[in-house]
Design a protein around this motif. Sequence first.
Motif, short mmCIF file in Angstrom:
data_model
loop_
_atom_site.label_atom_id
_atom_site.label_comp_id
_atom_site.label_asym_id
_atom_site.label_seq_id
_atom_site.Cartn_x
_atom_site.Cartn_y
_atom_site.Cartn_z
N LYS A 41 -8.56 -62.50 -97.02
CA LYS A 41 -9.01 -61.07 -97.49
C LYS A 41 -9.48 -60.97 -98.83
O LYS A 41 -9.52 -61.99 -99.61
CB LYS A 41 -7.39 -60.33 -97.43
N LEU A 42 -10.37 -59.90 -98.95
CA LEU A 42 -11.05 -59.89 -100.45
C LEU A 42 -10.74 -58.40 -100.99
O LEU A 42 -10.75 -58.35 -102.00
CB LEU A 42 -12.59 -60.13 -100.26
N CYS A 43 -10.99 -57.50 -99.93
CA CYS A 43 -10.77 -55.94 -100.63
C CYS A 43 -9.53 -55.38 -100.65
O CYS A 43 -9.23 -54.45 -101.31
CB CYS A 43 -12.10 -55.18 -99.95
N ALA A 44 -8.25 -56.10 -100.11
CA ALA A 44 -7.22 -55.53 -100.12
C ALA A 44 -6.12 -56.34 -100.99
O ALA A 44 -6.56 -57.34 -101.66
CB ALA A 44 -6.64 -55.65 -98.88
N GLY A 52 -10.83 -51.45 -96.07
CA GLY A 52 -11.28 -52.04 -94.97
C GLY A 52 -12.83 -52.33 -95.27
O GLY A 52 -13.55 -52.40 -93.98
N SER A 53 -13.49 -52.73 -96.43
CA SER A 53 -14.72 -52.83 -96.36
C SER A 53 -15.39 -54.42 -96.40
O SER A 53 -16.31 -54.68 -95.91
CB SER A 53 -15.10 -52.41 -97.73
N CYS A 54 -14.51 -55.39 -96.56
CA CYS A 54 -14.77 -56.70 -96.79
C CYS A 54 -14.87 -57.46 -95.38
O CYS A 54 -15.65 -58.39 -95.15
CB CYS A 54 -14.01 -57.56 -97.57
N ARG A 55 -14.24 -56.74 -94.55
CA ARG A 55 -14.15 -57.42 -92.91
C ARG A 55 -13.70 -58.93 -93.00
O ARG A 55 -14.06 -59.56 -91.83
CB ARG A 55 -15.47 -57.54 -92.22
N LEU A 56 -12.98 -59.47 -93.78
CA LEU A 56 -12.42 -60.81 -93.76
C LEU A 56 -11.22 -60.71 -93.01
O LEU A 56 -10.78 -62.07 -92.57
CB LEU A 56 -12.40 -61.43 -95.14
N CYS A 57 -10.45 -59.91 -93.25
CA CYS A 57 -9.07 -60.11 -92.47
C CYS A 57 -9.00 -59.57 -91.11
O CYS A 57 -7.94 -59.15 -90.67
CB CYS A 57 -8.31 -58.96 -93.55
N SER A 69 -9.84 -54.45 -88.56
CA SER A 69 -9.15 -55.31 -89.87
C SER A 69 -7.92 -55.04 -90.19
O SER A 69 -7.03 -53.94 -89.70
CB SER A 69 -10.01 -54.48 -91.11
N CYS A 71 -5.91 -55.29 -92.53
CA CYS A 71 -5.44 -54.38 -93.74
C CYS A 71 -5.32 -52.83 -93.46
O CYS A 71 -4.56 -52.25 -94.16
CB CYS A 71 -6.48 -54.71 -94.87
FE1 FES Z 1 -10.95 -56.29 -96.68
FE2 FES Z 1 -9.36 -56.13 -95.01
S1 FES Z 1 -8.87 -57.23 -96.54
S2 FES Z 1 -11.26 -55.62 -94.79
#
Ligand code: FES
Length: 264
Positions: A41-44, A52-57, A69, A71
């Motif tokens: 995760k990056l944005c949470a 829900g912006s980084c789309r890593l999760c 996502s 998160c």
């Molecule tokens: Fe970034 Fe979920 S942590 S979209």
Amino acid sequence: MSTPERHGAPVTVTIDGFEITVPKGTSVLRAAAEGGIQIPKLCATDSIEAFGSCRLCVVEIEGKRGTPSSCTTPVAEGMVVRTQTEKVKKIRKGVMELYISDHPLDCLTCSANNDCELQDMAGMVGLRDVRYKPANGNGLANHFTPREASGEANALYIPKDESNPYFTYDPSKCIVCSRCVRACEEVQGTFALTIEGKGFDSRVSPGMGSNDFLSSDCVSCGACVQACPTATLQEKSVDKLGTPERAVVTTCAYCGVGCSFKAE
Ligand code: FES
């Protein structure tokens, strides 16, 4: 704070084969973490509302189409989640490749070296190679390229802002996760920061009409610095002297942000 409320009946989900019971309202990301399963995760964060912006999760959920996502997806009774399928691993790696393609590769000399979530997540998703060049095509991240060096007008270049007495803002390292903007709003209630522009042009800005942090509405509370996953917003002491060996964080009733007293 406006994190999702977690109360009510317990909900049991199955994540990667493990049954995990959490309160209703818990995100899949947090339920996994409470069950000892780490999803990139990056944005949470735990203290600001999911974005829900980084789309890593992203994960796969039985009976649901696509890769939501985790998160921003609340648990539901009987939900079956898979966090390590080939599909989600490929998506995460691709997303991280794009982030790194527009980020300075100066990790060894960066003040956040070994204390950088971008670095950690790149390792976690197994990124070893980046196929893409930055949009400016010269091998340097967009915001990192001085206007003169690019040989053409580069509207993307924004110099490092050292105007604030306590921290620096280096747009070349920004991944526009918006954590600083949301921390400013949700933790401090100041609304001093915003995101300007689109795509490669997008960047954090200290408010419309302000050229730097010092002339903005920023109250120097440090919530944004604490929320930043890279060295974009960095304490001046860390920027100049490096990461201290020991840090004590206390929280007082004045702002509730948490101040770091650092011993070198
Ligand atoms: Fe970034 Fe979920 S942590 S979209």
